[in-house]
Design a protein around this motif. Structure first.
Motif, PDB file in Angstrom:
ATOM      1  N   MET A  25      51.387  40.907  55.605  1.00 32.61           N
ATOM      2  CA  MET A  25      50.350  41.584  56.448  1.00 32.61           C
ATOM      3  C   MET A  25      49.280  42.121  55.724  1.00 32.61           C
ATOM      4  O   MET A  25      47.981  42.136  56.235  1.00 32.61           O
ATOM      5  CB  MET A  25      51.122  42.290  56.929  1.00 32.61           C
ATOM      6  CG  MET A  25      52.080  42.177  58.114  1.00 32.61           C
ATOM      7  SD  MET A  25      51.624  41.111  59.384  1.00 32.61           S
ATOM      8  CE  MET A  25      52.095  39.639  59.157  1.00 32.61           C
ATOM      9  N   ASN A  26      49.313  42.134  54.361  1.00 33.67           N
ATOM     10  CA  ASN A  26      48.048  42.655  53.682  1.00 33.67           C
ATOM     11  C   ASN A  26      47.365  41.632  53.279  1.00 33.67           C
ATOM     12  O   ASN A  26      46.077  41.693  52.713  1.00 33.67           O
ATOM     13  CB  ASN A  26      48.646  43.324  52.280  1.00 33.67           C
ATOM     14  CG  ASN A  26      49.176  45.014  52.903  1.00 33.67           C
ATOM     15  OD1 ASN A  26      48.758  45.427  53.752  1.00 33.67           O
ATOM     16  ND2 ASN A  26      50.082  45.266  52.027  1.00 33.67           N
ATOM     17  N   SER A  27      47.713  40.409  53.249  1.00 32.97           N
ATOM     18  CA  SER A  27      46.967  39.054  53.087  1.00 32.97           C
ATOM     19  C   SER A  27      46.216  38.648  54.161  1.00 32.97           C
ATOM     20  O   SER A  27      46.651  37.737  54.700  1.00 32.97           O
ATOM     21  CB  SER A  27      47.838  38.111  52.418  1.00 32.97           C
ATOM     22  OG  SER A  27      48.623  38.471  51.188  1.00 32.97           O
ATOM     23  N   ALA A  37      38.490  31.033  51.202  1.00 36.94           N
ATOM     24  CA  ALA A  37      38.989  30.775  49.736  1.00 36.94           C
ATOM     25  C   ALA A  37      38.574  31.805  48.897  1.00 36.94           C
ATOM     26  O   ALA A  37      39.383  31.942  47.912  1.00 36.94           O
ATOM     27  CB  ALA A  37      38.321  29.280  49.436  1.00 36.94           C
ATOM     28  N   GLU A  38      37.355  32.458  48.835  1.00 33.01           N
ATOM     29  CA  GLU A  38      37.107  33.094  47.978  1.00 33.01           C
ATOM     30  C   GLU A  38      37.689  34.649  47.862  1.00 33.01           C
ATOM     31  O   GLU A  38      37.567  35.100  46.600  1.00 33.01           O
ATOM     32  CB  GLU A  38      35.541  33.609  48.275  1.00 33.01           C
ATOM     33  CG  GLU A  38      35.031  34.209  49.529  1.00 33.01           C
ATOM     34  CD  GLU A  38      33.751  34.559  49.611  1.00 33.01           C
ATOM     35  OE1 GLU A  38      32.912  34.336  48.829  1.00 33.01           O
ATOM     36  OE2 GLU A  38      33.329  34.641  50.882  1.00 33.01           O
ATOM     37  N   ASP A  39      38.365  34.889  49.034  1.00 28.93           N
ATOM     38  CA  ASP A  39      39.162  36.100  48.919  1.00 28.93           C
ATOM     39  C   ASP A  39      40.595  35.777  49.066  1.00 28.93           C
ATOM     40  O   ASP A  39      41.501  36.554  48.744  1.00 28.93           O
ATOM     41  CB  ASP A  39      38.852  36.953  50.424  1.00 28.93           C
ATOM     42  CG  ASP A  39      37.186  37.116  50.183  1.00 28.93           C
ATOM     43  OD1 ASP A  39      36.821  37.469  49.245  1.00 28.93           O
ATOM     44  OD2 ASP A  39      36.652  36.971  51.278  1.00 28.93           O
ATOM     45  N   MET A  40      40.931  34.614  49.334  1.00 23.34           N
ATOM     46  CA  MET A  40      42.212  34.258  49.569  1.00 23.34           C
ATOM     47  C   MET A  40      43.090  33.945  48.242  1.00 23.34           C
ATOM     48  O   MET A  40      42.603  32.993  47.620  1.00 23.34           O
ATOM     49  CB  MET A  40      42.345  32.761  50.497  1.00 23.34           C
ATOM     50  CG  MET A  40      43.884  32.371  50.784  1.00 23.34           C
ATOM     51  SD  MET A  40      44.549  33.309  51.920  1.00 23.34           S
ATOM     52  CE  MET A  40      46.183  32.616  51.957  1.00 23.34           C
ATOM     53  N   GLU A  41      44.152  34.457  48.104  1.00 22.55           N
ATOM     54  CA  GLU A  41      44.813  34.169  46.926  1.00 22.55           C
ATOM     55  C   GLU A  41      46.228  33.895  47.017  1.00 22.55           C
ATOM     56  O   GLU A  41      47.381  34.418  47.013  1.00 22.55           O
ATOM     57  CB  GLU A  41      44.956  35.624  46.260  1.00 22.55           C
ATOM     58  CG  GLU A  41      43.500  36.123  45.701  1.00 22.55           C
ATOM     59  CD  GLU A  41      43.422  37.402  44.867  1.00 22.55           C
ATOM     60  OE1 GLU A  41      44.324  38.076  45.481  1.00 22.55           O
ATOM     61  OE2 GLU A  41      42.947  37.516  44.018  1.00 22.55           O
TER      62      GLU A  41
END
Length: 552
Positions: free
Chosen positions: A359-361, A366-370
């Protein structure tokens, strides 16, 4: 014990003594990422700087350099600033002199460098901890890259690996943190990676396999090896002109639409992981080059990951769950490929923490996605709950972590989750087609042939036992030991009750017999028996009401 072994142990313990009480180790075994909030950490927090750790690992030798590289992709173990510093271990080692390069090539191939090539650049293109690469020109006009393994590197690495293995086994026996994070498995993974990287013939075969598997992707390039000029310590392959992804200028990124090539890159990795079960395991930015015609070249196939068919299916479920942010689906996929004790593991806590992490993701860009980091953090959550996830999941996390970086550099607004969902439908179709191949169908037919052959005799046996009243069903769903203990406890209670009742009746009968020794008008001996019987009866009632209730 040999002098070299003593030196290895002395070197190792010197390193451990320096970092044992450091804040880096404490954060590794403590609260780093525990609340998934403390992402940023200042260099001043620790008594050793990240750069100091990097330099110490370099001094320790090539196996420790590779260990540092492995740890650089473990955000579940180290703070962010240390991950960046360890990533710099990729390209910073002393070059092998040309005379040594020439000698190794001739020893391995049997032909001098001057005869094998029209031109051979004495200045290396790149230096790595295991070998270095030179550009050369074959007589056919083919431009190639020649990778030469460092002299004596195999012996040095194996000795260091032996030391690390013994120390890891010792740590796992005596440290809960080392056991939870499977330190011995990390070292075993490192050993597997390094021994494969030391054999350039395996890398040659990896290049051929990956090139065949990805031949449909026209925007991806994989160099072809030159077999006659390759051995276990020398690898000659196509030279691909290109730049590292990380060295591209801002103008190039703005002017070029990288979405088509990123689409192919993401889809190709989905195919490698889910369909082929054979993936390029080290796609860090230094190994991914952009060619002059805007294609992506996959370099350095010393590290590959292999996934079994069963694991591929679970990974597919996991990635679909992650793309949909479905924490229940993610948790089920993780538990199905993990090892844990259901009686000791708090599965509710595990599900709750995975749900919080998912939920925190919230970002999809792409620049913020991990994606890779999230998967590795799941490994940390599992370790804290005593759940051992499959080692391959850690490798998958490393692949996705590096893929995240590449996608973020070339297409910062790329929706990776949507891309995974889009490609997953096609991957499922391909997976089904692969399972329907003749060789797989043949195995299925053989299994069913055995079933059909054995079915009549088994049915005949079942009906015969049924007619003779001899049919037995064995069910393992009941805990036999606990059931037997329960019956024994009931039998003991009944027996004790009968004895107590007999004592009370016996004492009552004795009280009717006249005697000279009395107490309150009753005989002393029967009174004592009666009191003992009453005491035992009360004790039995207490056990039944309070003890037995807590046992079930």
């Amino acid at each position: 014990m040999a002098l070299d072994q003593l030196n290895n142990y002395a070197k190792f313990f010197g390193f451990i003594l320096k970092y044992y009480n450091s804040e880096v180790v404490k954060s590794t075994t403590g609260s780093a990422f525990s609340d998934l909030e403390n992402e940023e950490t200042s260099d001043d927090t620790y008594n050793q700087k990240p750069e100091e750790l990097v330099e110490d690992l370099k001094k320790m030798g090539p196996a420790y350099i590779k260990l540092g590289q492995l740890l650089s992709t473990r955000p579940d173990l180290l703070p962010e600033n240390y991950l960046h510093a360890l990533a710099n271990l990729q390209d910073d080692v002393e070059a092998i002199p040309y005379e040594e390069v020439s000698r190794i090539f001739e020893e391995e191939i049997g032909v001098p460098v001057k005869k094998a090539f029209v031109e051979f650049d004495r200045t290396p293109l790149a230096n790595a901890s295991i070998g270095q690469v030179h550009k050369a020109l074959l007589h056919s006009g083919r431009v190639v890259a020649v990778k030469i393994q460092r002299p004596g590197i195999r012996k040095a690495i194996i000795e260091d690996l032996d030391t690390l293995k013994k120390m890891a086994e010792l740590a796992v026996k005596h440290s809960t943190a080392a056991k939870n994070y499977s330190l011995d498995q990390i070292i075993e993974e490192l050993r597997y990676i390094l021994l494969n990287e030391l054999d350039y013939q395996k890398e040659q075969q990896n290049l051929l396999t990956l090139k065949e598997n990805l031949k449909k992707y026209k925007l991806l390039e994989i160099p072809s090896p030159v077999a006659e000029y390759s051995s276990s310590k020398v690898l000659t392959m196509d030279f691909i002109e290109g730049k590292k992804i990380t060295s591209l200028g801002k103008l190039k990124k703005i002017e070029t639409d990288f979405n088509p090539v990123i689409d192919e890159l993401v889809e190709s990795y989905m195919k490698q992981i889910i369909v082929d079960g054979f993936a390029h395991a080290d796609p860090h930015p230094g190994n991914i080059h952009l060619t002059s015609d805007d294609k992506i070249a996959l370099m350095d196939l010393g590290m590959v990951a292999k996934f079994s068919p069963k694991l591929q299916e679970k990974i597919m479920m996991l990635l679909i769950g992650m793309s949909k942010k479905d924490s229940d689906e993610i948790t089920e996929a993780l538990l199905e490929i993990s090892d844990y004790d259901p009686h000791k593991t708090d599965l509710k806590s595990f599900r709750r923490n995975i749900n919080r992490l998912v939920m925190n993701s919230t970002s999809t860009n792409a620049e913020d996605m991990e994606t890779g980091k999230v998967l590795l953090q799941m490994n940390r959550i599992a370790a804290e709950e005593g759940i051992k996830l499959a080692v391959e999941l850690n490798i998958l996390g490393k692949i996705l972590l590096n893929l995240d970086q590449i996608v973020a550099v070339l297409t910062p607004k790329y929706d990776l989750q949507q891309a995974i969902r889009r490609f997953m439908d096609e991957m499922v179709s391909k997976k089904m087609k692969q399972e329907l191949k003749p060789e797989n169908a043949y195995g299925f037919l053989l299994d069913n042939k055995k079933l059909v052959e054995n079915l009549p005799s088994r049915l005949n046996k079942i009906t015969e036992n049924l007619a003779n009243n001899e049919l037995e069903l064995k069910i393992n769903a009941i805990d036999e030991d606990r059931l037997t203990d329960g019956f024994q406890k009931v039998a003991n209670r009944i027996t004790s009750g009968l004895i107590i009742a007999a004592m009370i009746i016996g004492a009552s009968l004795l009280m009717r017999i006249p005697t000279t020794y009395t107490f309150l008008g009753y005989g002393i001996l029967p009174s004592i028996f009666l009191l003992i019987a009453i005491g035992l009866g009360l004790f039995l009632v207490y056990n039944i009401l309070f003890k037995d209730r807590n046992s079930f």
